[in-house]
Motif scaffolding. Structure first.
Motif, mmCIF file in Angstrom:
data_model
loop_
_atom_site.group_PDB
_atom_site.id
_atom_site.type_symbol
_atom_site.label_atom_id
_atom_site.label_comp_id
_atom_site.label_asym_id
_atom_site.label_seq_id
_atom_site.Cartn_x
_atom_site.Cartn_y
_atom_site.Cartn_z
ATOM 1 N N TRP A 170 -4.302 2.166 7.863
ATOM 2 C CA TRP A 170 -4.220 1.834 5.803
ATOM 3 C C TRP A 170 -4.594 3.615 5.719
ATOM 4 N N GLN A 202 1.616 3.476 -2.845
ATOM 5 C CA GLN A 202 1.171 5.338 -2.826
ATOM 6 C C GLN A 202 2.073 5.993 -2.864
ATOM 7 N N THR A 203 3.487 6.070 -2.514
ATOM 8 C CA THR A 203 4.774 6.832 -2.749
ATOM 9 C C THR A 203 4.768 7.112 -4.335
ATOM 10 N N MET A 233 0.518 -1.424 -0.066
ATOM 11 C CA MET A 233 -0.016 0.124 0.112
ATOM 12 C C MET A 233 1.134 1.304 0.189
ATOM 13 N N ALA A 234 1.638 1.882 1.380
ATOM 14 C CA ALA A 234 2.334 2.546 1.263
ATOM 15 C C ALA A 234 3.319 2.538 -0.165
ATOM 16 N N PHE A 278 -5.109 -3.058 -6.901
ATOM 17 C CA PHE A 278 -4.744 -2.013 -6.498
ATOM 18 C C PHE A 278 -6.077 -1.374 -8.583
ATOM 19 N N VAL A 298 2.514 6.581 -7.149
ATOM 20 C CA VAL A 298 1.644 6.718 -7.556
ATOM 21 C C VAL A 298 1.901 9.200 -6.708
ATOM 22 N N ALA A 299 2.395 9.075 -5.879
ATOM 23 C CA ALA A 299 2.366 9.931 -5.557
ATOM 24 C C ALA A 299 3.245 11.405 -6.807
ATOM 25 N N ASP A 313 -4.743 -4.166 -1.746
ATOM 26 C CA ASP A 313 -4.896 -3.637 -0.959
ATOM 27 C C ASP A 313 -5.269 -4.733 0.104
ATOM 28 N N LEU A 348 -1.635 5.483 3.057
ATOM 29 C CA LEU A 348 -1.929 6.803 2.221
ATOM 30 C C LEU A 348 -1.145 7.473 2.138
ATOM 31 N N GLN A 349 -1.051 8.495 3.615
ATOM 32 C CA GLN A 349 -1.233 10.249 3.280
ATOM 33 C C GLN A 349 0.053 10.493 3.732
ATOM 34 N N ARG A 392 2.824 10.794 0.673
ATOM 35 C CA ARG A 392 2.122 12.235 -0.005
ATOM 36 C C ARG A 392 2.896 12.922 -0.072
#
Ligand SMILES: Cc1cc2nc3c(=O)[nH]c(=O)nc-3n(C[C@H](O)[C@H](O)[C@H](O)COP(=O)(O)OP(=O)(O)OC[C@H]3O[C@@H](n4cnc5c(N)ncnc54)[C@H](O)[C@@H]3O)c2cc1C
Length: 394
Positions: free
Chosen positions: A275, A5-6, A1-2, A49, A8-9, A31, A279-280, A283
């Motif tokens: 989760w 997300q990294t 997940m992380a 995902f 994608v960010a 996920d 996600l945060q 970013r």
């Protein structure tokens, strides 16, 4: 997940250099929350995902385990050879804690990966008699799914209540009643001594018949592979990132379940296994990687979130935002015997955390109030008929 997300960010924030995502699991990145919910019950085949990695020019290396990192050389080690980097983000997540002596024992399961969920589906389909070890978040969600599938379920918990690490006794008490309500048996103060074929033997000599055993006794940062790298770890095994999610090694960041960070908001270091954190945090890490690459030494972005998570258990939607300590004042909103209620934690009248059971509005409003550091009028905050945002002290 992380990790996903990294990557994608980085693209969302305009990074145009090469991005490589390396993961030990052979599956398309997926996920985890659905693994203890829809995927377990066969309502969803998987939880990959919905991301077009090719279009984003994110190179995926799946089924590839990283065995070490040499920060001085800016290189990772893998069985297929070294991988150089300019910036590295460690996002290796957490590993479930294994009950001593049960590793590899047939019929004993963990629930962390898609493969774990795939192994557990037949257990539910065949309606085995299940013993769940640990009445934490995962234990409660698995027990819920197993009951829904028609399994007989006994949950054994060493502490005197469920969620002992997360909730005070008075909040856990009504939650303990949910087990019986759905026909699951909850045994507290029940420490497992050993698992024998067909049964679990407790330390006090009691035995519980078991067609299958699911162990959910916590998770630890998956950071063993960092041994000898010089990257600083905390006593809990987490990578001790700074407020900008940088590790002790240059150009190395850490996010998600494997990383702890100093929270100025709560005045302590936090290790969050949920989760929203996965996600945060990415970013922030992505912004800081891009900032550092730009070379103009901008002020790094600081990561200081109000932690948030949810759980679906025993027909209820449970949400929590913030972080509380035992010294904080606890306030009930509503009757804990009823279907919907909340708990607020205040520190000098400032809202620091909220738990909402079937009251998503309390959670949404509470989260904003926590972010704003709002002071509440305790009397109004304790009245479930008053919207939480209207309980602000004028
Ligand atoms: C069953 C389940 C249900 C959950 N439900 C909820 C929920 O309802 N609500 C909520 O808020 N949170 C929930 N969570 C928590 C949430 O899923 C995690 O916080 C989140 O997945 C953390 O993301 P991560 O990227 O840090 O770790 P992970 O998602 O675990 O990803 C880490 C990846 O790194 C890989 N890896 C590890 N070591 C290496 C290595 N040396 N080399 C290469 N790859 C490596 C792992 O194989 C793994 O694929 C749940 C977790 C589980 C397991």
């Amino acid at each position: 997940m992380a990790g996903v997300q990294t990557a994608v960010a980085l693209r969302e924030q305009g990074f145009t250099g090469p991005v490589t995502l390396i993961g030990a699991e052979p599956h398309q990145p997926y996920d985890r929350p659905p693994l203890s919910k829809a995927v377990l019950l066969g309502k969803a085949e998987d939880s990959a995902f919905d991301i077009d990695f090719e279009a984003l020019e994110i190179e995926l290396h799946l089924g590839r385990e990283v065995t070490g990192v040499r920060p001085d050389a800016h290189e990772l080690d893998t069985p297929e050879g070294p991988v150089p980097y300019d910036a590295l983000v460690i996002a290796t997540g957490a590993e479930p804690v294994v009950l001593p002596g049960t590793e590899g024992v047939p019929g004993v399961h963990l629930l962390r990966t898609l493969d774990d969920a795939a192994r557990l589906r037949p257990v539910l389909d065949e309606q085995h008699r299940v013993v769940v070890v640990g009445a934490g978040w995962i234990g409660a969600e698995f027990a819920t799914a197993a009951r829904a599938a028609g399994c007989a379920v006994t949950v054994v918990e060493a502490a005197d209540r469920p969620l002992a690490g997360a909730m005070p006794a008075e909040v856990a008490a009504p939650m303990a009643a949910w087990y019986a309500e759905t026909g699951a048996e909850l045994l507290t103060g029940a420490r497992v001594d050993r698992i024998e074929p067909g049964r679990v033997v407790l330390a006090d000599g009691r035995t519980v018949p078991a067609g299958a055993v699911v162990v959910g006794i916590g998770a630890r940062p998956a950071t063993g592979w960092l041994a000898g790298s010089g990257i600083a770890l905390g006593p809990d095994g987490s990578v001790t990132a700074d407020g900008a999610l940088r590790t002790s090694a240059p150009d190395v960041y850490a996010v998600g379940d494997c990383a702890s960070f100093p929270s100025a908001r709560y005045g302590e270091r936090l290790l969050v296994h949920h989760w929203d954190n996965a996600l945060q945090g990415p970013r922030t890490a992505a912004a800081n990687i891009i900032g550092a690459a730009a070379g103009d030494a901008p002020e790094p972005v600081t990561y200081d979130p109000v932690p948030y998570f949810w759980s679906e258990q025993f027909g209820r939607f449970v949400q929590y935002a913030g972080h509380h300590g035992s010294a904080d004042t606890l306030l009930w909103r509503g009757d804990p015997a009823g279907p919907a209620w909340s708990v607020c934690w205040l520190r000098d009248d400032v809202l620091v955390a909220v738990l909402a059971v079937g009251r998503p509005r309390d959670l949404a409003q509470g989260r904003k109030l926590i972010e704003a550091g709002a002071r509440l009028d305790p009397e109004r905050a304790a009245d479930p008929a008053v919207p939480l945002k209207s309980a602000i002290r004028q």
